[in-house]
Write an enzyme that holds these catalytic residues in place. Structure first.
Site, PDB file in Angstrom:
ATOM      1  CG  ASN A 199      14.886  25.139  45.219  1.00  0.00           C
ATOM      2  OD1 ASN A 199      14.728  26.185  44.483  1.00  0.00           O
ATOM      3  ND2 ASN A 199      14.384  24.369  44.677  1.00  0.00           N
ATOM      4  CG  ASP A 213      19.293  17.739  41.291  1.00  0.00           C
ATOM      5  OD1 ASP A 213      19.315  17.576  39.910  1.00  0.00           O
ATOM      6  OD2 ASP A 213      20.044  18.362  41.927  1.00  0.00           O
ATOM      7  CE  LYS A 265       1.812  18.073  62.152  1.00  0.00           C
ATOM      8  NZ  LYS A 265       1.789  19.343  62.817  1.00  0.00           N
ATOM      9  N   PRO A 325      13.465  13.009  37.013  1.00  0.00           N
ATOM     10  CG  PRO A 325      10.941  13.137  36.155  1.00  0.00           C
ATOM     11  CD  PRO A 325      12.154  12.820  37.490  1.00  0.00           C
ATOM     12  CG  ASP A 326      17.849  16.951  33.561  1.00  0.00           C
ATOM     13  OD1 ASP A 326      17.175  17.719  32.735  1.00  0.00           O
ATOM     14  OD2 ASP A 326      18.818  16.691  33.829  1.00  0.00           O
ATOM     15  CB  ILE A 327      11.860  18.755  32.520  1.00  0.00           C
ATOM     16  CG1 ILE A 327      11.291  18.096  34.530  1.00  0.00           C
ATOM     17  CG2 ILE A 327      11.196  19.235  31.850  1.00  0.00           C
ATOM     18  CD1 ILE A 327      10.512  18.864  34.810  1.00  0.00           C
ATOM     19  CG  PHE A 349      18.549  29.775  33.923  1.00  0.00           C
ATOM     20  CD1 PHE A 349      18.032  30.015  32.249  1.00  0.00           C
ATOM     21  CD2 PHE A 349      19.161  31.189  33.834  1.00  0.00           C
ATOM     22  CE1 PHE A 349      17.450  31.284  32.287  1.00  0.00           C
ATOM     23  CE2 PHE A 349      18.156  31.830  33.246  1.00  0.00           C
ATOM     24  CZ  PHE A 349      17.391  32.320  32.419  1.00  0.00           C
ATOM     25  CE  LYS A 370      24.978  22.071  36.251  1.00  0.00           C
ATOM     26  NZ  LYS A 370      24.196  23.173  37.257  1.00  0.00           N
ATOM     27  CE  LYS A 418      21.167  19.694  32.928  1.00  0.00           C
ATOM     28  NZ  LYS A 418      19.917  18.654  33.108  1.00  0.00           N
TER      29      LYS A 418
HETATM   30  O1  C5P Z   1      21.475  19.816  35.853  1.00  0.00           O
HETATM   31  P1  C5P Z   1      21.397  20.936  36.536  1.00  0.00           P
HETATM   32  O2  C5P Z   1      19.787  21.615  37.395  1.00  0.00           O
HETATM   33  O3  C5P Z   1      22.117  21.534  37.305  1.00  0.00           O
HETATM   34  O4  C5P Z   1      20.492  21.939  35.363  1.00  0.00           O
HETATM   35  C1  C5P Z   1      20.148  23.426  35.580  1.00  0.00           C
HETATM   36  C2  C5P Z   1      18.995  23.447  34.088  1.00  0.00           C
HETATM   37  O5  C5P Z   1      17.893  21.998  34.221  1.00  0.00           O
HETATM   38  C3  C5P Z   1      18.394  24.143  34.665  1.00  0.00           C
HETATM   39  O6  C5P Z   1      17.512  24.509  33.696  1.00  0.00           O
HETATM   40  C4  C5P Z   1      16.760  23.312  34.697  1.00  0.00           C
HETATM   41  O7  C5P Z   1      16.285  24.127  35.014  1.00  0.00           O
HETATM   42  C5  C5P Z   1      16.920  22.340  34.193  1.00  0.00           C
HETATM   43  N1  C5P Z   1      16.285  20.924  34.785  1.00  0.00           N
HETATM   44  C6  C5P Z   1      15.460  19.416  34.473  1.00  0.00           C
HETATM   45  N2  C5P Z   1      15.192  19.211  35.472  1.00  0.00           N
HETATM   46  C7  C5P Z   1      15.972  18.699  36.318  1.00  0.00           C
HETATM   47  C8  C5P Z   1      17.099  18.913  36.567  1.00  0.00           C
HETATM   48  C9  C5P Z   1      17.226  20.657  36.046  1.00  0.00           C
HETATM   49  O8  C5P Z   1      14.751  20.907  33.104  1.00  0.00           O
HETATM   50  N3  C5P Z   1      15.618  17.374  37.131  1.00  0.00           N
END
Ligand code: C5P
Length: 396
Positions: free
Chosen positions: A209, A278, A288, A305-307, A323, A337, A341
């Site tokens: 991105n 995501d 390749k 995973p959502d870190i 953020f 959000k 979270k």
């Molecule tokens: O869920 P979203 O991506 O909109 O949320 C943004 C926040 O979550 C940011 O702080 C981003 O660094 C964190 N994030 C994360 N792991 C992910 C997706 C988002 O830590 N897989």
């Protein structure tokens, strides 16, 4: 601006790195500092006083008998006017003189007569730097409370390679900003993610991105300047790490997840600035992909995973900050959000106001509601964010 109203006396001594002091004056001026240049006689053999006068907009002082000071005490007046004295470059000879309390020219006398902190950026041939006499002087000055920045290793004007190069002007400016920054996170361990992630499709292609990493790096720099011990887990970006920050380079969301979770429990504060993908490619190819084999490839995605959410769910985990970059409905989306979270603070910005640029428009959302910050360069917003975090975590 970061150094508005701060008065800095820049002492330039004789060495080829003196030409970089000209750039330093320009950069310091851009931060709002008032810069007064004073030079040793030796320095004038490398750069003229006119150069510094033009860049600082002030006459340059060259000797202690300067008749321009009404009381004929240039050394006292200059040091009384200063909030900080910076010597860049500081030659071996100059270090030797001030380590011994000598006062044989304007700069040395001014250093001896000062009642403000002193920061020196040495620059000399590597053998002169390594000489036991120089090292003894450096130790002595350290004991006397003098702050050093550099020298660094690299190619030298004499053609040799080794320690003795002056640090770059940008890094000296950073050290000066850090010197004045309130130490509101002193001793705290801060873990930060920054930049994009890169999800491989095959060994040479991937999904990523447009995150530049600028905001995350600005936050890391501001946290460091506030006295924190900073670890920056960074996706692929084009910047070097800020001074004093421990950077861990990662590529994919899974790499970032592993690097963060290995350190989160040991951190006091976690700030997730990275734009984490995501989804990743489930069926990444080992070799390749070839255009003429088997038609259009199907790319299958699986969720990453959502870190941030995982760190926020740790028992006894760090204070978590997220953020939210949104293209509309900033308040609703950011607050939603934050609740989803389960984090105490989220910084939201509207993407159309700038993605990858130097300026940004941030709104902070916490339990008390929303706090819009005045649009400003990312460095300024980062510092305001750090101060807000320091306030919220004050009693932890
Ligand atoms: O869920 P979203 O991506 O909109 O949320 C943004 C926040 O979550 C940011 O702080 C981003 O660094 C964190 N994030 C994360 N792991 C992910 C997706 C988002 O830590 N897989």
């Amino acid at each position: 601006m970061e150094l508005t109203g701060k008065r800095i006396v820049l002492g330039v001594t004789g060495g080829i790195a003196a030409y970089k002091a000209a750039e330093l004056v320009r950069l310091l001026g851009r931060t709002g500092a008032e810069v007064q240049v004073a030079m040793t006689e030796g320095a004038t053999h490398f750069v003229t006083a006119t150069t510094f006068q033009a860049l600082s907009g002030r006459p340059v002082y060259l000797d202690q008998w300067d008749a321009r000071m009404p009381n004929a005490m240039a050394h006292i007046d200059l040091s009384r006017q200063a909030d900080l004295i910076v010597i860049a470059p500081a030659s071996a000879d100059f270090l030797a003189r001030i380590a011994n309390g000598m006062a044989d020219d304007l700069l040395a006398t001014m250093v001896l007569a000062r009642d403000c902190p002193l920061l020196v950026a040495p620059a000399m041939n590597r053998q002169m730097w390594e000489n036991p006499a120089t090292q003894r002087n450096v130790r002595q000055l350290g004991e006397d409370g003098v702050a050093f920045i550099g020298p660094v290793s690299g190619e030298q004007a004499c053609g040799e390679v080794g320690a003795g190069r002056m640090v770059e002007p940008e890094d000296i400016v950073e050290a000066v900003i850090a010197h004045f920054a309130p130490k509101c996170l002193a001793g705290r361990k801060v873990l930060i993610t920054a930049g994009p992630t890169f999800e491989a499709i095959d060994p040479v292609r991937g999904i990523t991105n447009l995150s530049s990493g600028r905001m995350g790096y600005a936050v890391a720099r501001a946290a460091r300047q506030a006295g924190a011990e900073v670890t920056l887990v960074s996706g692929p970006v084009a910047f070097s790490p800020p001074q004093g920050v421990d950077r861990i380079n990662v590529r994919s969301a899974l790499d970032m997840h592993a690097a963060v979770l290995a350190r989160a429990a040991d951190s006091d504060i976690f700030i997730a600035v990275a734009a984490v993908a995501d989804y990743r490619v489930a069926n990444a190819a080992e070799h390749k992909l070839k255009k003429d084999h088997g038609g259009v490839p199907a790319i299958e995605l699986v969720e990453n995973p959502d870190i941030l959410a995982e760190v926020a769910a740790l028992p006894e985990g760090p204070f978590c900050v997220g953020f939210a970059a949104e293209s509309r409905n900033l308040d609703d989306y950011a607050q939603a959000k934050r609740r989803k979270k389960n984090i105490p603070l989220i910084a939201g910005n509207l993407i159309q106001d700038g993605f990858g640029g130097d300026d940004n428009r941030l709104v902070l959302f916490d339990d008390a509601g929303s706090h819009p910050l005045t649009p400003a360069p990312k460095a300024v917003l980062a510092r305001q964010l750090i101060e807000h975090i320091a306030k919220l975590t004050g009693n932890r």
